[in-house]
Design a protein around this motif. Sequence first.
Motif, PDB file in Angstrom:
ATOM      1  N   LEU A 244      -4.702   4.893   3.386  1.00 50.74           N
ATOM      2  CA  LEU A 244      -4.406   3.457   3.394  1.00 50.74           C
ATOM      3  C   LEU A 244      -4.988   2.786   4.632  1.00 50.74           C
ATOM      4  CD1 LEU A 244      -0.579   3.694   2.540  1.00 50.74           C
ATOM      5  CD2 LEU A 244      -2.529   3.792   0.963  1.00 50.74           C
TER       6      LEU A 244
ATOM      7  N   ARG B  65       0.762   4.319  -2.678  1.00 54.25           N
ATOM      8  CA  ARG B  65       0.707   5.732  -2.299  1.00 54.25           C
ATOM      9  C   ARG B  65       1.762   6.530  -3.049  1.00 54.25           C
ATOM     10  NH1 ARG B  65       1.501   7.146   3.967  1.00 54.25           N
ATOM     11  NH2 ARG B  65       3.623   6.506   3.473  1.00 54.25           N
TER      12      ARG B  65
ATOM     13  N   LEU C 247       0.825  -1.206   0.000  1.00 49.26           N
ATOM     14  CA  LEU C 247       0.000   0.000   0.000  1.00 49.26           C
ATOM     15  C   LEU C 247       0.862   1.259   0.000  1.00 49.26           C
ATOM     16  CD1 LEU C 247      -2.935  -0.913   2.421  1.00 49.26           C
ATOM     17  CD2 LEU C 247      -2.759  -1.210  -0.051  1.00 49.26           C
TER      18      LEU C 247
END
Length: 334
Positions: A124, A56, A52
């Motif tokens: 996230l 990002r 994640l």
Amino acid sequence: MTRDDTTDEDFASTLALDLGDEDMVYLAGPEPVTRIVRVAPAQVQGSAMDGLFAARRRVHGSAGVPGLSGAVLHVGGWFVLWQEGPQAAVQAALQPSQRRQRYGTPRLIHRSVGPRTLAEPLALSITQWPEKPERFAERIEAIAAAAPQLQPQQVWRAFSEPCTLAGARPLLIPQRVAVLASDGQRSIEVARRLADRFDHPLVYRRFAGARPGSRDVGAAYLDLPLPAALLRVLAVSRRAFAHPLVHESLRHAGRLTLLVGTQETRAMELAVGVAAFLGRADLRPAIELVAESPDVGSFVAGFLRNRTGLAVSEVEGRPGDAQLLALLMGSRAA
């Protein structure tokens, strides 16, 4: 800093003393936007959180779409992606991508037009619940059938916070009580002890904001089948409380139990955050303040009453697990 040499306004202005800018809440605007929620099987090698973080970074690079905000969740071997923005931005996000090899073919679960809830490029979240992908796929079907009548945040909660009790409906929302603590991980430690006491699983969650390099923070929840009602205990660490996705989890909490220690500044940081959250969300839960220090507890309770207009019950000392559970249920009986 003590109450003798500062004011409520001073505490409010110094809320970020211990909370980095990356963890502060960003307010979304009221303008109507297109909102979508999609799911796809995850193909993660290594840490899901690291994956994640990589997503990002891509959003802040060539993969970013101007005007598009989003949140991504990893749970049960699947990704859930919630995005909001102008119709053109959402359409751009829906275009096939060469990066699709990182996950399976996405399925659109929800699409609607309404107020924007998200305001970061990509928040996230991970739910660490050992749900088999096949079981999650069954949950997808139940949520998809109800999705046209739901708001995107309701769809998100249904995916991100599965009930841990056998036979529970996918859209079941238990009676909720939140435990917030001014000192570190104390709220999660309390939830862990309750999970051990009742022999029920504690589900851990991780959250991170959109700012590159910002670290993740923790929360957890526990479902208890009590005689009077199904109770969900939401335990939120002090740093995690500032995360907007955590606020989404707390919206249905009918009771807030605040555990404050002897450090007045940290206690007031928590109180300022709680007052601001309740004001923005227009919520009026019951508030129970458990304070180790009578002086700190009295000051924090007075601040919360003044800022929120709500009644605040006070309990002194450090209650045991049985007494604390009684407080969470709304009773002072041990």
